[in-house]
Design an enzyme around this catalytic site. Structure first.
Site, PDB file in Angstrom:
ATOM      1  CB  SER A   8      -1.048   0.047   1.152  1.00 18.87           C
ATOM      2  OG  SER A   8      -1.545   1.185   1.274  1.00 18.87           O
ATOM      3  CG  HIS A  33      -4.133  -1.657  -1.736  1.00 17.55           C
ATOM      4  ND1 HIS A  33      -5.013  -2.179  -2.237  1.00 17.55           N
ATOM      5  CD2 HIS A  33      -4.272  -0.713  -0.719  1.00 17.55           C
ATOM      6  CE1 HIS A  33      -6.036  -2.041  -1.337  1.00 17.55           C
ATOM      7  NE2 HIS A  33      -5.700  -1.010  -0.503  1.00 17.55           N
ATOM      8  CG  ASP A  35      -5.332   2.478   0.753  1.00 18.14           C
ATOM      9  OD1 ASP A  35      -6.401   1.527   0.776  1.00 18.14           O
ATOM     10  OD2 ASP A  35      -4.105   1.999   0.848  1.00 18.14           O
ATOM     11  CG  MET A  37      -8.476   7.374   2.591  1.00 19.48           C
ATOM     12  SD  MET A  37      -7.468   7.156   4.044  1.00 19.48           S
ATOM     13  CE  MET A  37      -6.689   5.699   4.036  1.00 19.48           C
ATOM     14  CG  HIS A  66      -9.231   0.426  -0.624  1.00 13.87           C
ATOM     15  ND1 HIS A  66      -8.855   0.053   0.351  1.00 13.87           N
ATOM     16  CD2 HIS A  66     -10.700   0.522  -0.597  1.00 13.87           C
ATOM     17  CE1 HIS A  66      -9.856   0.059   1.457  1.00 13.87           C
ATOM     18  NE2 HIS A  66     -10.879   0.301   0.672  1.00 13.87           N
ATOM     19  CG  MET A  68     -11.440   3.707   2.067  1.00 13.68           C
ATOM     20  SD  MET A  68     -10.118   3.422   3.038  1.00 13.68           S
ATOM     21  CE  MET A  68      -9.040   3.505   1.516  1.00 13.68           C
ATOM     22  CG  MET A 137     -12.196  -2.459   4.881  1.00 11.27           C
ATOM     23  SD  MET A 137     -10.404  -2.092   3.815  1.00 11.27           S
ATOM     24  CE  MET A 137      -9.516  -1.185   5.285  1.00 11.27           C
ATOM     25  N   GLY A 145      -1.266   1.282   9.525  1.00  7.07           N
ATOM     26  CA  GLY A 145      -0.407   1.051  10.846  1.00  7.07           C
ATOM     27  C   GLY A 145      -1.199   0.906  12.066  1.00  7.07           C
ATOM     28  CG  ASP A 175      -6.554  -2.594   2.902  1.00  9.10           C
ATOM     29  OD1 ASP A 175      -5.604  -2.535   3.280  1.00  9.10           O
ATOM     30  OD2 ASP A 175      -7.346  -1.792   2.143  1.00  9.10           O
ATOM     31  N   GLY A 197       0.973  -2.159   3.999  1.00 11.78           N
ATOM     32  CA  GLY A 197       1.513  -0.970   3.968  1.00 11.78           C
ATOM     33  C   GLY A 197       2.711  -0.907   4.986  1.00 11.78           C
ATOM     34  CB  SER A 198       3.069  -0.078   8.485  1.00  9.02           C
ATOM     35  OG  SER A 198       1.750  -0.180   8.699  1.00  9.02           O
TER      36      SER A 198
HETATM   37  C1  DX5 Z   1      -6.508   1.610   5.525  1.00  8.35           C
HETATM   38  C2  DX5 Z   1      -5.962   1.340   3.885  1.00  8.35           C
HETATM   39  C3  DX5 Z   1      -5.124   0.298   3.827  1.00  8.35           C
HETATM   40  C4  DX5 Z   1      -3.666   0.501   4.572  1.00  8.35           C
HETATM   41  C5  DX5 Z   1      -3.209  -0.576   5.329  1.00  8.35           C
HETATM   42  O1  DX5 Z   1      -7.663   2.327   5.295  1.00  8.35           O
HETATM   43  O2  DX5 Z   1      -7.111   0.610   3.311  1.00  8.35           O
HETATM   44  O3  DX5 Z   1      -4.735   0.042   2.474  1.00  8.35           O
HETATM   45  O4  DX5 Z   1      -2.759   1.363   3.702  1.00  8.35           O
HETATM   46  O5  DX5 Z   1      -2.135  -0.035   6.112  1.00  8.35           O
HETATM   47  P1  DX5 Z   1      -1.232  -1.183   6.942  1.00  8.35           P
HETATM   48  O6  DX5 Z   1      -0.828  -2.399   6.058  1.00  8.35           O
HETATM   49  O7  DX5 Z   1      -0.080  -0.310   7.484  1.00  8.35           O
HETATM   50  O8  DX5 Z   1      -2.089  -1.597   7.872  1.00  8.35           O
HETATM   51 ZN    ZN Z   2      -6.781  -0.082   1.195  1.00 10.02          ZN
END
Ligand code: DX5
Ligand code: ZN
Length: 220
Positions: A8, A33, A35, A37, A66, A68, A137, A145, A175, A197-198
């Site tokens: 991500s 990926h 995101d 938002m 993705h 959101m 999710m 994170g 995710d 992601g993290s």
């Molecule tokens: C959260 C996102 C994820 C996010 C995941 O709203 O949809 O894709 O980047 O991050 P980690 O892997 O750090 O939980």
């Molecule tokens: Zn995501």
């Protein structure tokens, strides 16, 4: 086929985006990926169309977008035009989900539907043939994170059963909070795509973290 890994970009260094995109290009990862938002559907604002356009110029792997955001139907064409391969909308943001999924597929993209942690997978039964991917999710959407929600394993197993029974080839994506401690258990439960992601970008060597979560040997 083994599972796919989708780093991500939310956890990348936005001041060094090209560098981080090249890291993913050169790695064993499968997808990007991305995101999006809007600060309305989720309590955070990330990045949007111009930034993804810039990423798409350098990315050599499929773009898994993705959304959101509220009213995602308004942007299906825009995300298609910038090269999205998978376009995922939230169940909770779509009063006419059946129509939205068909509109995404009509553009030639894979149609994804994301479920918040509180949304049961059984609610997908009446659209089971209309999507190519379900994004479960495993944290509340909005931030990277966060801590993985353990209930997710049960949701993966239940959804795997529904998809198998329907005989579709829809993929299950997980995710949020995915890392070295849970990726294998998620694959065992029936996950096809892991977003990380993290655990990717905060690792000392992101390419090694990616190899580890792909189940490949990492040189010491
Ligand atoms: C959260 C996102 C994820 C996010 C995941 O709203 O949809 O894709 O980047 O991050 P980690 O892997 O750090 O939980
Ligand atoms: Zn995501």
């Amino acid at each position: 086929m083994g599972h796919l890994l989708a780093p991500s970009i939310l956890a990348a260094d936005f001041a060094n985006l090209q560098r981080d995109v090249e890291t993913v290009n050169a790695s064993e990862a499968d997808w990007f990926h991305l995101d999006v938002m809007d600060g309305v559907f989720v309590p955070n604002i990330s990045f949007g169309i111009p930034v993804i356009k810039a990423i798409a110029k350098h990315a050599k792997k499929p773009l898994d977008v993705h959304l959101m955001i509220v009213d995602p139907d308004r942007y299906i064409d825009a995300f298609h035009d910038l090269g999205a391969d998978v376009l995922t909308v939230h169940y909770e943001a779509c009063p006419h989900l059946h129509r939205t999924l068909q509109a995404i597929r009509a553009k030639g993209m894979k149609a994804g539907v994301a479920l918040n942690p509180h949304t049961p997978v059984s609610l997908l039964q009446d659209v089971i043939g209309e999507f190519d991917l379900v994004c479960l999710m495993s944290v509340n959407p909005g931030f990277g994170g966060q801590k993985f929600i353990e209930r997710t394993y049960q949701k993966v197993r239940e959804l795997r059963g529904m998809i198998n029974e329907a005989g579709t080839s829809a993929m299950i994506e997980i995710d949020g909070g995915v890392g070295s401690n849970n990726w294998a258990k998620l694959v065992d439960a029936g996950a096809d795509v892991l977003v990380a992601g993290s655990s990717t970008f905060n690792a000392p060597v992101p390419a090694d973290a990616i190899r580890e979560m792909k189940g490949l040997p990492v040189e010491a």
